[in-house]
Design a protein around this motif. Structure first.
Motif, PDB file in Angstrom:
ATOM      1  N   ARG A 214       0.872  -1.181   0.000  1.00 42.21           N
ATOM      2  CA  ARG A 214       0.000   0.000   0.000  1.00 42.21           C
ATOM      3  C   ARG A 214       0.913   1.237   0.000  1.00 42.21           C
ATOM      4  O   ARG A 214       1.024   1.972   0.966  1.00 42.21           O
ATOM      5  CB  ARG A 214      -0.923  -0.053   1.211  1.00 42.21           C
ATOM      6  N   TYR A 215       1.593   1.420  -1.129  1.00 41.77           N
ATOM      7  CA  TYR A 215       2.702   2.366  -1.211  1.00 41.77           C
ATOM      8  C   TYR A 215       2.271   3.823  -1.065  1.00 41.77           C
ATOM      9  O   TYR A 215       2.963   4.620  -0.432  1.00 41.77           O
ATOM     10  CB  TYR A 215       3.440   2.173  -2.542  1.00 41.77           C
ATOM     11  N   GLN A 216       1.140   4.176  -1.642  1.00 41.37           N
ATOM     12  CA  GLN A 216       0.697   5.574  -1.553  1.00 41.37           C
ATOM     13  C   GLN A 216       0.323   5.953  -0.121  1.00 41.37           C
ATOM     14  O   GLN A 216       0.631   7.061   0.335  1.00 41.37           O
ATOM     15  CB  GLN A 216      -0.484   5.797  -2.494  1.00 41.37           C
ATOM     16  N   GLU A 217      -0.326   5.028   0.601  1.00 44.87           N
ATOM     17  CA  GLU A 217      -0.660   5.287   2.007  1.00 44.87           C
ATOM     18  C   GLU A 217       0.621   5.443   2.832  1.00 44.87           C
ATOM     19  O   GLU A 217       0.714   6.315   3.698  1.00 44.87           O
ATOM     20  CB  GLU A 217      -1.498   4.142   2.565  1.00 44.87           C
ATOM     21  N   ALA A 218       1.589   4.568   2.562  1.00 51.16           N
ATOM     22  CA  ALA A 218       2.861   4.642   3.284  1.00 51.16           C
ATOM     23  C   ALA A 218       3.559   5.964   2.998  1.00 51.16           C
ATOM     24  O   ALA A 218       4.067   6.632   3.914  1.00 51.16           O
ATOM     25  CB  ALA A 218       3.755   3.474   2.885  1.00 51.16           C
ATOM     26  N   GLU A 219       3.593   6.367   1.730  1.00 49.49           N
ATOM     27  CA  GLU A 219       4.232   7.631   1.350  1.00 49.49           C
ATOM     28  C   GLU A 219       3.596   8.803   2.101  1.00 49.49           C
ATOM     29  O   GLU A 219       4.308   9.677   2.626  1.00 49.49           O
ATOM     30  CB  GLU A 219       4.100   7.846  -0.159  1.00 49.49           C
ATOM     31  N   ALA A 220       2.259   8.794   2.166  1.00 51.18           N
ATOM     32  CA  ALA A 220       1.555   9.893   2.846  1.00 51.18           C
ATOM     33  C   ALA A 220       1.950   9.963   4.322  1.00 51.18           C
ATOM     34  O   ALA A 220       2.134  11.054   4.879  1.00 51.18           O
ATOM     35  CB  ALA A 220       0.044   9.700   2.708  1.00 51.18           C
ATOM     36  N   ILE A 221       2.105   8.803   4.969  1.00 55.69           N
ATOM     37  CA  ILE A 221       2.483   8.771   6.386  1.00 55.69           C
ATOM     38  C   ILE A 221       3.882   9.342   6.584  1.00 55.69           C
ATOM     39  O   ILE A 221       4.118  10.180   7.466  1.00 55.69           O
ATOM     40  CB  ILE A 221       2.403   7.335   6.931  1.00 55.69           C
ATOM     41  N   PHE A 222       4.857   8.921   5.750  1.00 55.66           N
ATOM     42  CA  PHE A 222       6.233   9.385   5.933  1.00 55.66           C
ATOM     43  C   PHE A 222       6.370  10.876   5.620  1.00 55.66           C
ATOM     44  O   PHE A 222       7.128  11.579   6.283  1.00 55.66           O
ATOM     45  CB  PHE A 222       7.195   8.553   5.083  1.00 55.66           C
ATOM     46  N   ARG A 223       5.621  11.365   4.661  1.00 51.20           N
ATOM     47  CA  ARG A 223       5.651  12.816   4.376  1.00 51.20           C
ATOM     48  C   ARG A 223       5.034  13.589   5.531  1.00 51.20           C
ATOM     49  O   ARG A 223       5.351  14.762   5.744  1.00 51.20           O
ATOM     50  CB  ARG A 223       4.919  13.109   3.073  1.00 51.20           C
ATOM     51  N   ARG A 224       4.158  12.956   6.260  1.00 56.78           N
ATOM     52  CA  ARG A 224       3.515  13.607   7.407  1.00 56.78           C
ATOM     53  C   ARG A 224       4.441  13.665   8.618  1.00 56.78           C
ATOM     54  O   ARG A 224       4.470  14.672   9.337  1.00 56.78           O
ATOM     55  CB  ARG A 224       2.236  12.835   7.757  1.00 56.78           C
ATOM     56  N   VAL A 225       5.195  12.582   8.874  1.00 55.48           N
ATOM     57  CA  VAL A 225       5.985  12.519  10.112  1.00 55.48           C
ATOM     58  C   VAL A 225       7.367  13.160   9.984  1.00 55.48           C
ATOM     59  O   VAL A 225       7.926  13.631  10.980  1.00 55.48           O
ATOM     60  CB  VAL A 225       6.149  11.065  10.601  1.00 55.48           C
ATOM     61  N   ILE A 226       7.930  13.195   8.778  1.00 51.86           N
ATOM     62  CA  ILE A 226       9.284  13.746   8.618  1.00 51.86           C
ATOM     63  C   ILE A 226       9.367  15.202   9.096  1.00 51.86           C
ATOM     64  O   ILE A 226      10.298  15.560   9.826  1.00 51.86           O
ATOM     65  CB  ILE A 226       9.775  13.585   7.162  1.00 51.86           C
ATOM     66  N   PRO A 227       8.422  16.079   8.730  1.00 49.37           N
ATOM     67  CA  PRO A 227       8.489  17.459   9.250  1.00 49.37           C
ATOM     68  C   PRO A 227       8.409  17.516  10.780  1.00 49.37           C
ATOM     69  O   PRO A 227       9.025  18.389  11.403  1.00 49.37           O
ATOM     70  CB  PRO A 227       7.266  18.135   8.615  1.00 49.37           C
ATOM     71  N   VAL A 228       7.668  16.589  11.387  1.00 49.19           N
ATOM     72  CA  VAL A 228       7.573  16.559  12.858  1.00 49.19           C
ATOM     73  C   VAL A 228       8.937  16.240  13.455  1.00 49.19           C
ATOM     74  O   VAL A 228       9.400  16.892  14.397  1.00 49.19           O
ATOM     75  CB  VAL A 228       6.528  15.510  13.315  1.00 49.19           C
ATOM     76  N   PHE A 229       9.618  15.241  12.883  1.00 48.05           N
ATOM     77  CA  PHE A 229      10.945  14.861  13.371  1.00 48.05           C
ATOM     78  C   PHE A 229      11.962  15.989  13.149  1.00 48.05           C
ATOM     79  O   PHE A 229      12.816  16.245  13.997  1.00 48.05           O
ATOM     80  CB  PHE A 229      11.431  13.585  12.683  1.00 48.05           C
ATOM     81  N   ARG A 230      11.858  16.661  12.016  1.00 43.08           N
ATOM     82  CA  ARG A 230      12.785  17.777  11.729  1.00 43.08           C
ATOM     83  C   ARG A 230      12.579  18.898  12.737  1.00 43.08           C
ATOM     84  O   ARG A 230      13.541  19.485  13.245  1.00 43.08           O
ATOM     85  CB  ARG A 230      12.557  18.306  10.313  1.00 43.08           C
ATOM     86  N   GLU A 231      11.320  19.203  13.034  1.00 45.83           N
ATOM     87  CA  GLU A 231      11.015  20.292  13.962  1.00 45.83           C
ATOM     88  C   GLU A 231      11.570  19.993  15.349  1.00 45.83           C
ATOM     89  O   GLU A 231      12.049  20.889  16.047  1.00 45.83           O
ATOM     90  CB  GLU A 231       9.494  20.483  14.034  1.00 45.83           C
ATOM     91  N   ARG A 232      11.525  18.723  15.743  1.00 40.55           N
ATOM     92  CA  ARG A 232      12.043  18.328  17.054  1.00 40.55           C
ATOM     93  C   ARG A 232      13.560  18.143  17.050  1.00 40.55           C
ATOM     94  O   ARG A 232      14.153  17.882  18.077  1.00 40.55           O
ATOM     95  CB  ARG A 232      11.385  17.022  17.499  1.00 40.55           C
ATOM     96  N   GLY A 233      14.179  18.222  15.881  1.00 42.29           N
ATOM     97  CA  GLY A 233      15.616  18.020  15.797  1.00 42.29           C
ATOM     98  C   GLY A 233      16.030  16.566  15.928  1.00 42.29           C
ATOM     99  O   GLY A 233      17.186  16.266  16.256  1.00 42.29           O
ATOM    100  N   ASP A 234      15.098  15.650  15.694  1.00 40.49           N
ATOM    101  CA  ASP A 234      15.393  14.218  15.807  1.00 40.49           C
ATOM    102  C   ASP A 234      15.917  13.714  14.467  1.00 40.49           C
ATOM    103  O   ASP A 234      15.194  13.145  13.660  1.00 40.49           O
ATOM    104  CB  ASP A 234      14.122  13.473  16.217  1.00 40.49           C
ATOM    105  N   HIS A 235      17.228  13.918  14.249  1.00 39.31           N
ATOM    106  CA  HIS A 235      17.827  13.581  12.957  1.00 39.31           C
ATOM    107  C   HIS A 235      17.845  12.079  12.693  1.00 39.31           C
ATOM    108  O   HIS A 235      17.770  11.646  11.538  1.00 39.31           O
ATOM    109  CB  HIS A 235      19.258  14.136  12.897  1.00 39.31           C
ATOM    110  N   HIS A 236      17.926  11.299  13.750  1.00 32.37           N
ATOM    111  CA  HIS A 236      17.924   9.849  13.572  1.00 32.37           C
ATOM    112  C   HIS A 236      16.590   9.376  12.998  1.00 32.37           C
ATOM    113  O   HIS A 236      16.533   8.584  12.052  1.00 32.37           O
ATOM    114  CB  HIS A 236      18.184   9.175  14.914  1.00 32.37           C
ATOM    115  N   SER A 237      15.513   9.871  13.578  1.00 30.29           N
ATOM    116  CA  SER A 237      14.189   9.508  13.085  1.00 30.29           C
ATOM    117  C   SER A 237      13.958  10.022  11.670  1.00 30.29           C
ATOM    118  O   SER A 237      13.322   9.361  10.856  1.00 30.29           O
ATOM    119  CB  SER A 237      13.115  10.057  14.022  1.00 30.29           C
TER     120      SER A 237
END
Length: 559
Positions: free
Chosen positions: A250-273
């Protein structure tokens, strides 16, 4: 400590998704400066300054303060242990290992902090790709926790062991430990711990190819963290859900999730995530044949992971680059493949495999298998008890039904006998066309209510016997012939016969059948059935046997 709400989840999270919080540079410098000062002085004042810096970020459970008379060993043990925790959080694994090794000899074997430090060392070496060392420290931690009998601590150390086996590509062994961790976490009833371990279970089942289970565990963990208001952790669970969706194509659903969480991790400075999520985003794009979009995702992930020394996840980034370049630039693809092979060989060797096999036995495999067997036995016992309960219910239902049938049979036999007596004693003949007024007049002139009831029953018997061959002897039709409403007829017959109209009509049929079978011995059973109002001989035989305990043919022979 593993009970600290922040370090609780970072200490036991699997290498594939470490997701560590980072703090701002100013506070980081303060902690570093106070740590360097303590290393120079080993004084109480320097130790308290170090913990003040940690307290500003709420990194410890509560503010730590040492009295002036505290001895140097106690100061060093606490400061160096928490320095290792801090540096691990900052993804400075070499320094974290340095301070962990300095603290460990100063911690008494009976102190719970020793297990915490061993667990931390296992995670640190896991991040550095030193799987044998990670397994060695995790083994010692698990032994201490198992002796303590503390389910929360046992679940934590088992989760770490599961991560080590994941990194060593021994996912079946990882599954055993994560199932053990889940059982102990359930007993401990620590929601935050459950969420972390369910997230780990999601990753393990994703690696095993069982992505339906992986998705279920990720969703459970996501619900726990969302309801608890831990939004960063909830984003981690979404990442794990995205991994499972990748496995389910279910590649499109997965893509949507990762595009959603990456900005959250960047904002928190969690480079590993960020790096790990970029790896997965690259894969979701690659699976959609969008290689050019996948390349920058993998490149950034490889760069971040290389700086942090996370070999396990870095090799996945280079493999993604190899697959992305394959059709676009074969030369670049070859370079990435060579780098992938080099990193993989450095991470996982035959010696590592042998060490993991040895440690697997030493971790208490027998005990783990026994726990798994106990869990299976408990499951089987619950199934067996359910089956026994169901059988008891069925037997009780059968017995009640059988008792009711016996009562019905006895009552119908009584009714048949009463009908025989009524027929033999009847001297009156009623005309079906006789008006209702005449019946009412006769009833009014009759001083005996018992005679009225008897005559009603005789009238019903006559009507049913006359109508049986035609099949027109329903309650409504009988009531109509008696010029009564259905309700009145039901009420009066119930009072006179002590039974419902349906039961009384059946008794009349059976009495008529017995008479025909006895008096008309040459008449076929099928004809007897039709004359008694049955369309099918089988239905007649079944009804007859319920009353007389034998088939019509057997009854005829007995008579």
């Amino acid at each position: 400590m593993r009970y600290h709400p922040f370090s609780l989840w970072i200490k036991i999270l699997w290498v594939a998704l470490p997701h560590i919080f980072l703090v701002n540079t100013a506070i980081g410098q303060t902690v570093t400066e106070t740590l360097e000062q303590f290393d120079r002085e080993n004084s109480v004042m320097a130790a308290n300054q170090f913990f003040d810096a940690l307290d500003k970020e709420a990194f410890t459970d509560k503010k730590v303060s040492f009295p002036p008379q505290t001895n140097t060993d106690s100061l060093c043990q606490q400061v160096w242990y928490w320095a290792a925790e801090w540096l691990y959080d900052q993804q400075q694994y070499e320094k974290a290992a340095h301070y962990g090794l300095k603290s460990l000899p100063l911690i008494h074997p009976s102190n719970e902090t020793r297990a915490d430090c061993l667990n931390l060392m296992g995670l640190v070496y896991l991040r550095m790709g030193k799987i044998q060392l990670a397994a060695e420290y995790a083994k010692q931690c698990l032994e201490i926790d198992q002796k303590s009998g503390d389910d929360d601590r046992i679940s934590s150390s088992m989760n770490t062991v599961a991560g080590i086996y994941m990194a060593g590509y021994q996912t079946k062994e990882a599954e055993q430990y994560i199932l053990g961790a889940l059982r102990h976490a359930e007993k401990a009833d620590n929601p935050a711990r459950k969420a972390v371990i369910q997230g780990m279970a999601s990753e393990i089942y994703h690696s095993l190819g069982d992505d339906h289970k992986a998705l279920a565990y990720a969703e459970k963990a996501y619900r726990i963290d969302s309801l608890s208001g831990r939004m960063m952790q909830a984003s981690i669970r979404l990442s794990q859900k995205g991994s499972a969706l990748l496995g389910l194509h279910r590649y499109q659903e997965a893509e949507a999730i990762f595009r959603r969480v990456i900005p959250v991790f960047r904002e928190r400075g969690d480079h590993h995530s960020v790096a790990i999520a970029l790896n997965h985003l690259g894969m979701s794009l690659l699976c959609q044949e969008r290689q050019r979009e996948a390349i920058p995702c993998y490149k950034e992930a490889a760069s971040l992971l290389s700086k942090m020394g996370d070999l396990y996840n870095e090799i996945h980034a280079h493999r993604g680059l190899y697959e992305s370049y394959w059709k676009i630039n074969p030369d670049s693809a070859k370079k990435e493949l060579d780098l992938f092979d080099l990193l993989k060989d450095s991470l996982y060797t035959n010696a590592t495999a042998e060490a993991l096999s040895r440690y697997h036995a030493e971790f208490g495999t027998q005990q783990l298998q026994q726990e798994n067997e106990e869990a299976h036995k408990a499951h089987h016992r619950s199934i067996l008890m359910g089956i026994i309960g169901m059988l008891l219910i069925i037997m009780a239902a059968w017995w009640i039904n059988h008792r009711n049938l016996r009562r019905q049979q006895k009552r119908i036999n009584e009714l048949v006998h009463e009908i025989e007596q009524l027929r033999s004693s009847s001297t009156q003949t009623y005309n079906e066309e006789k008006p209702a007024e005449s019946t009412e007049t006769a009833r009014e002139n009759d001083n005996s209510a018992q005679d009225e009831d008897k005559q009603l029953l005789i009238r019903v018997i006559d009507i049913v016997n006359e109508a049986m061959p035609t099949g027109h002897f329903s309650v409504e039709e009988i009531a109509g012939k008696l010029n009564m409403s259905v309700q009145t007829f039901r009420r009066r017959l119930q009072y006179a016969a002590g039974e419902s109209p349906k039961a009384y009509i059946s008794a009349i049929q059976m009495e008529r059948a017995a008479t025909l079978l006895t008096e008309s011995r040459e008449m076929p059973v099928s004809q007897v059935a039709r004359l008694c109002g049955f369309d099918e001989t089988s239905s007649f035989s079944h009804a007859f046997k319920r009353v007389y305990g034998c088939s019509p043919s057997q009854y005829r022979e007995k008579q």
